[in-house]
Each structure stands twice: as C-alpha cells, then as structure tokens.
Design a protein around this motif. Structure first.
Motif, PDB file in Angstrom:
ATOM      1  N   ILE A   5       0.845  -1.193   0.000  1.00  0.00           N
ATOM      2  CA  ILE A   5       0.000   0.000   0.000  1.00  0.00           C
ATOM      3  C   ILE A   5       0.888   1.252   0.000  1.00  0.00           C
ATOM      4  O   ILE A   5       1.857   1.318   0.749  1.00  0.00           O
ATOM      5  CB  ILE A   5      -0.925   0.015   1.242  1.00  0.00           C
ATOM      6  N   ASP A 126      -4.406   3.829  -7.594  1.00  0.00           N
ATOM      7  CA  ASP A 126      -4.865   5.207  -7.801  1.00  0.00           C
ATOM      8  C   ASP A 126      -4.423   5.756  -9.158  1.00  0.00           C
ATOM      9  O   ASP A 126      -3.748   5.070  -9.929  1.00  0.00           O
ATOM     10  CB  ASP A 126      -4.440   6.113  -6.633  1.00  0.00           C
ATOM     11  N   ARG A 133      -5.517   0.418  -2.060  1.00  0.00           N
ATOM     12  CA  ARG A 133      -6.239  -0.515  -1.170  1.00  0.00           C
ATOM     13  C   ARG A 133      -6.019  -1.934  -1.647  1.00  0.00           C
ATOM     14  O   ARG A 133      -5.783  -2.169  -2.832  1.00  0.00           O
ATOM     15  CB  ARG A 133      -7.760  -0.245  -1.230  1.00  0.00           C
ATOM     16  N   GLU A 134      -6.133  -2.868  -0.718  1.00  0.00           N
ATOM     17  CA  GLU A 134      -6.086  -4.282  -1.094  1.00  0.00           C
ATOM     18  C   GLU A 134      -7.058  -5.068  -0.235  1.00  0.00           C
ATOM     19  O   GLU A 134      -7.307  -4.721   0.908  1.00  0.00           O
ATOM     20  CB  GLU A 134      -4.666  -4.851  -0.986  1.00  0.00           C
ATOM     21  N   TRP A 135      -7.633  -6.071  -0.846  1.00  0.00           N
ATOM     22  CA  TRP A 135      -8.530  -7.000  -0.152  1.00  0.00           C
ATOM     23  C   TRP A 135      -7.988  -8.392  -0.418  1.00  0.00           C
ATOM     24  O   TRP A 135      -7.815  -8.781  -1.572  1.00  0.00           O
ATOM     25  CB  TRP A 135      -9.953  -6.904  -0.703  1.00  0.00           C
ATOM     26  N   ALA A 150     -14.872   2.103  -2.110  1.00  0.00           N
ATOM     27  CA  ALA A 150     -13.483   2.566  -1.973  1.00  0.00           C
ATOM     28  C   ALA A 150     -13.051   3.342  -3.210  1.00  0.00           C
ATOM     29  O   ALA A 150     -12.365   4.372  -3.101  1.00  0.00           O
ATOM     30  CB  ALA A 150     -12.556   1.366  -1.735  1.00  0.00           C
ATOM     31  N   LEU A 154     -11.877   7.240  -3.163  1.00  0.00           N
ATOM     32  CA  LEU A 154     -10.563   7.607  -3.690  1.00  0.00           C
ATOM     33  C   LEU A 154     -10.709   8.624  -4.815  1.00  0.00           C
ATOM     34  O   LEU A 154      -9.959   9.603  -4.871  1.00  0.00           O
ATOM     35  CB  LEU A 154      -9.842   6.338  -4.205  1.00  0.00           C
TER      36      LEU A 154
END
Length: 158
Positions: A5, A126, A133-135, A150, A154
């Motif tokens: 991130i 971005d 972001r990460e999931w 999200a 952003l």
C-alpha cells in the motif's frame, strides 16, 4: 518482491481478452481495479465477475477500470467472458508474473489435498499508479460493492 500500500505498482504488460495487451501505464489518470480469481467458469468466480460486470457503469463513473486476472489461458478467458457477457478484459497470467507481483499464490486445501493456487484478492490502484487498497481472502458476497465504495472515495479525494 510484492507491492505494498502506498507504493507505485511496477508497470507491466500482459496478454488479455479481445486480442489486447494490457499495460498498466496506459491507465495513468484513471483508477484501476485488478481482481485475481482462481479459475474461469467456476461458481464463485462467475458470481464475482458478474458482480463487477453489473457495476461497470458505476466504476466508470468513479473513473475506474476493471481488470480480472487468473492463470487460465486466453481461449478459456474468451469463452468465460463471452458466456458471462463480461464488459471488461481478463488477463491471462500463465507465467504467474502478476500473481507474484501481488503475492496472491498461496497454499490452499481442496478435499484434504494441498496445492498452490490463487487466493481471491482485489487491488485498487490510484490515478498515479500507486496501490491504494487491497482486499485478500475475499468472500464474494458484497465484495464488489465494498470495492466500488473505496473507488468512489478515492476518486472524490483526488
């Protein structure tokens, strides 16, 4: 070396559906969602892809491109995309270069046997090419809506 991130995601080029070559830097100025899924035409992957398909206009309104990635070949991807009416490209990562960059290959158990496979994961990059972001260990239900929220946040902040 996997990406973290806040770091710039190294530029990459990879073969994708629609006879295209996807290059990350081509999307500068737009946000990019890259979602990794285990296998074409399996129930969870079909549901997840369908959720992204159904929300594509919402993602576009948030200046966000959707890209799906698995280790399947282009022929399997083309069939999966056509059958499900996906309105975004699927990247074939047979050599696992992207999987390694995003560190999504994990030891998994299926019917008591261990194997290496893709852990369902999603990444939001971005407009400058940084990982925002990460999931990881994604559960499909409600996931796309969370990613969309999200992406909207952003986009509003940039």
């Amino acid at each position: 070396m996997s990406v973290s991130i806040g770091q710039h995601v190294p530029d990459f080029s990879a073969p994708a559906t629609g006879d295209t070559q996807i290059t990350l830097s081509d999307y500068r100025g737009r946000q990019v969602v890259i979602y990794f899924y285990p296998k074409d035409s399996t129930p969870g992957c079909t549901t997840e892809g369908g959720d992204f398909r159904d929300h594509k206009a919402d993602f576009e309104a948030a200046n966000t491109v959707i890209l799906g990635v698995s280790r399947d070949g282009l022929r399997a991807h083309e069939n999966f995309k056509a059958k499900q009416g996906f309105n975004f490209e699927l990247i074939s990562d047979k050599d696992e270069a992207l999987c390694q960059l995003f560190d999504v290959i994990k030891l998994k158990k299926l019917y008591g046997k261990e194997h290496l496979g893709i852990e369902r994961s999603t990444f939001l990059i971005d407009t400058d090419g940084k990982l925002a972001r990460e999931w990881r260990k994604v559960k499909v239900k409600g996931h796309v809506e969370e990613v969309l929220d999200a992406a909207r946040e952003l986009n509003a902040a940039s």
